[in-house]
Enzyme design. Sequence first.
Site, PDB file in Angstrom:
ATOM      1  N   ARG A 129       0.253   8.854  -5.620  1.00 65.68           N
ATOM      2  CA  ARG A 129       0.665   8.386  -4.304  1.00 65.68           C
ATOM      3  C   ARG A 129       1.362   7.030  -4.353  1.00 65.68           C
ATOM      4  O   ARG A 129       2.264   6.762  -3.559  1.00 65.68           O
ATOM      5  CB  ARG A 129      -0.521   8.363  -3.349  1.00 65.68           C
ATOM      6  CG  ARG A 129      -1.740   7.555  -3.795  1.00 65.68           C
ATOM      7  CD  ARG A 129      -2.931   7.896  -2.902  1.00 65.68           C
ATOM      8  NE  ARG A 129      -4.137   7.113  -3.159  1.00 65.68           N
ATOM      9  CZ  ARG A 129      -5.066   7.437  -4.030  1.00 65.68           C
ATOM     10  NH1 ARG A 129      -4.919   8.514  -4.802  1.00 65.68           N
ATOM     11  NH2 ARG A 129      -6.161   6.697  -4.162  1.00 65.68           N
ATOM     12  N   GLU A 150      -6.905   2.511  -7.336  1.00 65.18           N
ATOM     13  CA  GLU A 150      -7.940   2.378  -6.316  1.00 65.18           C
ATOM     14  C   GLU A 150      -9.306   2.454  -6.990  1.00 65.18           C
ATOM     15  O   GLU A 150      -9.446   2.950  -8.118  1.00 65.18           O
ATOM     16  CB  GLU A 150      -7.784   3.494  -5.282  1.00 65.18           C
ATOM     17  CG  GLU A 150      -8.718   3.421  -4.087  1.00 65.18           C
ATOM     18  CD  GLU A 150      -8.544   2.166  -3.245  1.00 65.18           C
ATOM     19  OE1 GLU A 150      -8.912   1.075  -3.746  1.00 65.18           O
ATOM     20  OE2 GLU A 150      -8.074   2.277  -2.096  1.00 65.18           O
ATOM     21  N   ARG A 176       0.851  -1.184   0.000  1.00 63.79           N
ATOM     22  CA  ARG A 176       0.000   0.000   0.000  1.00 63.79           C
ATOM     23  C   ARG A 176       0.898   1.249   0.000  1.00 63.79           C
ATOM     24  O   ARG A 176       1.972   1.245   0.602  1.00 63.79           O
ATOM     25  CB  ARG A 176      -0.914   0.021   1.222  1.00 63.79           C
ATOM     26  CG  ARG A 176      -1.928   1.161   1.144  1.00 63.79           C
ATOM     27  CD  ARG A 176      -2.715   1.379   2.428  1.00 63.79           C
ATOM     28  NE  ARG A 176      -3.569   2.568   2.271  1.00 63.79           N
ATOM     29  CZ  ARG A 176      -4.103   3.247   3.265  1.00 63.79           C
ATOM     30  NH1 ARG A 176      -3.903   2.874   4.515  1.00 63.79           N
ATOM     31  NH2 ARG A 176      -4.843   4.320   3.026  1.00 63.79           N
ATOM     32  N   HIS A 177       0.444   2.305  -0.650  1.00 63.81           N
ATOM     33  CA  HIS A 177       1.201   3.550  -0.707  1.00 63.81           C
ATOM     34  C   HIS A 177       1.361   4.186   0.674  1.00 63.81           C
ATOM     35  O   HIS A 177       0.647   3.854   1.628  1.00 63.81           O
ATOM     36  CB  HIS A 177       0.499   4.542  -1.641  1.00 63.81           C
ATOM     37  CG  HIS A 177      -0.893   4.875  -1.202  1.00 63.81           C
ATOM     38  ND1 HIS A 177      -1.175   5.772  -0.185  1.00 63.81           N
ATOM     39  CD2 HIS A 177      -2.090   4.413  -1.622  1.00 63.81           C
ATOM     40  CE1 HIS A 177      -2.473   5.851  -0.011  1.00 63.81           C
ATOM     41  NE2 HIS A 177      -3.063   5.041  -0.863  1.00 63.81           N
ATOM     42  N   HIS A 189      -3.104   0.191  -3.670  1.00 65.65           N
ATOM     43  CA  HIS A 189      -3.986   0.893  -2.743  1.00 65.65           C
ATOM     44  C   HIS A 189      -4.673  -0.069  -1.772  1.00 65.65           C
ATOM     45  O   HIS A 189      -4.923  -1.235  -2.103  1.00 65.65           O
ATOM     46  CB  HIS A 189      -5.037   1.668  -3.525  1.00 65.65           C
ATOM     47  CG  HIS A 189      -4.451   2.585  -4.549  1.00 65.65           C
ATOM     48  ND1 HIS A 189      -4.130   3.890  -4.282  1.00 65.65           N
ATOM     49  CD2 HIS A 189      -4.091   2.361  -5.849  1.00 65.65           C
ATOM     50  CE1 HIS A 189      -3.606   4.450  -5.364  1.00 65.65           C
ATOM     51  NE2 HIS A 189      -3.580   3.541  -6.327  1.00 65.65           N
TER      52      HIS A 189
END
Length: 412
Positions: free
Chosen positions: A58, A78, A8-9, A147
Site C-alpha cells: 500500500r 506498520e 501516509r499511504h 503508515h
Amino acid sequence: MKRVLLVRHGESEANAGEIWQGATSSPLTAQGRHQAGLAAGRLSNRRFDLVESSDLERSLHTAEIAGFRPRALTGWREGDIGVWEGRPGEWVEAHYGHDLARLNEDYDLRMGETGESPRQVSERGWKALTALVGRLEDGQTGLVFTHGGLIELVLWRLLGLPIGRRRLGFLSNTSFCELAFDGEDAAILRYNDAAHLGSESFWAGHARAGGGTVVDLIRHGVTQANLERRAQGRVDGDLHPEGWEQARRLASWIGKTDEVFASPLRRAATTAEVAFGRPPVLVDELMEMSFGEWEGELWEELEASGRLGGYPGDGQDIRRGGSGETWKEVQDRVTGFVSGLPVTYAGRRVAAASHGGAIKAYSTAVLGLGYGKARLLGPLDNTSVTQVAIAPDGHPMLTTYNITHHLEGSDG
C-alpha cells in the site's frame, strides 16, 4: 536545517473494509489510488533529495502513483499487530477491548498478544527517521511513504506526550506530516495535512458526526509588522496587501462553517471577514499574547540590546516584556473560550481567527505540553488553519496543524 515529509499511504482495501492491518499487505482501493493522485499534484511542486518507503504494497503503490521510485525499507513498516491482523474492527473490540483501552496507558503492551508494543514501533520508526536525517545534507529534504500508526508513534516519541488519552487525531490517508531538524532539535511543522482531500480532516468530520465540535483556528494574514519582524502582540493594525491576498486565497478553500469568531484586533477580524464573507463575532480571549514593554519593537534590536534576557532559548515562561503575559496565561485564556464552544455548537464546525502565539499556545495545551516543549511545534504561517475536534465528553484532539494548502503556488 533538514526536513522530512512523512506521507501516509492511500486508502487500502483493509481500510475500506474496517479490517485491522499491520505488517501484512493490502492493495489500494480505487479511492486510495485517487487520493494518491491528488497528493502527487502537491508533491510534484517540491524537490526531494532522498525518497524512502515501507516495503508494504500500500505504501509502495502510493509512492508509484505519486511519481516516485523509493528505496524500500522494513523499518518504515506498520506495527506488527499479532492476532488482530486481518480481523474486523468489531471482532477486535469484542475480544480485546480491555487491551485496546490499556494501550492508552501501557505503551509496552504487545498488540494482538504476539505483535509489537507501541514503544517498539516508535523506537523502530525513530531509528529509520534518524538514519534518513543522517543521510541528508543541510538544506535537503527527505520524503517517506509509510503508515498512520507508525507516524503517530514517532510523533508521540518526539513530543513526549502524556499517556492516558489520545491528543492527536488519527491521520487521513495520503496526509503529510512535515518535520524539521536543526542539529539536535526537531519540530513538527505540519500535522495531518490532507488538504488536497478537502478542508475538513477525516477525523474531524468523524468526530463531528458523533456529536463533537470542530474548531478551525486561523492565524491572521501577514502584516507590515510581521514583515519587519516586530513584536506584535496587542499593537493594532491592519493587514499588509499580501495579507489581504492570503485571506482571499483562504476563502477559496476553507469551506463553510456554522459560526465565525475572531480576535478584536483588526488583523484577525479582517482576515475572518474576508475569508468568510461576513463580520465575525469578536472575542477578547482570542487576542494575541501581550508582549508588555516589547510591543512594537524589532526582535533583532531587543535581542541585541539584551532586553530579552535568556528568552526564548532558556525555555523559561517569563512575563513577556515585564508587564505582558506568560505562555500559561495565554493557554488558559484561549482554552477557556474554546472549551465552552461544544455547549452551543455540538455536531457543528466553527472558525476562530486569532494569532500565531495564541493558537500555538492553545495547541500545546491540547497536547498537554508546557512552554518548555513549545519549540517542538513549529511557527504558524499566516492564514494557516489548525483544526481541533472536541469530543462530546469535552476532550479535545489536535487533528491538523499549520495547513496552508491555499497558499501553495503563491509567489508570496
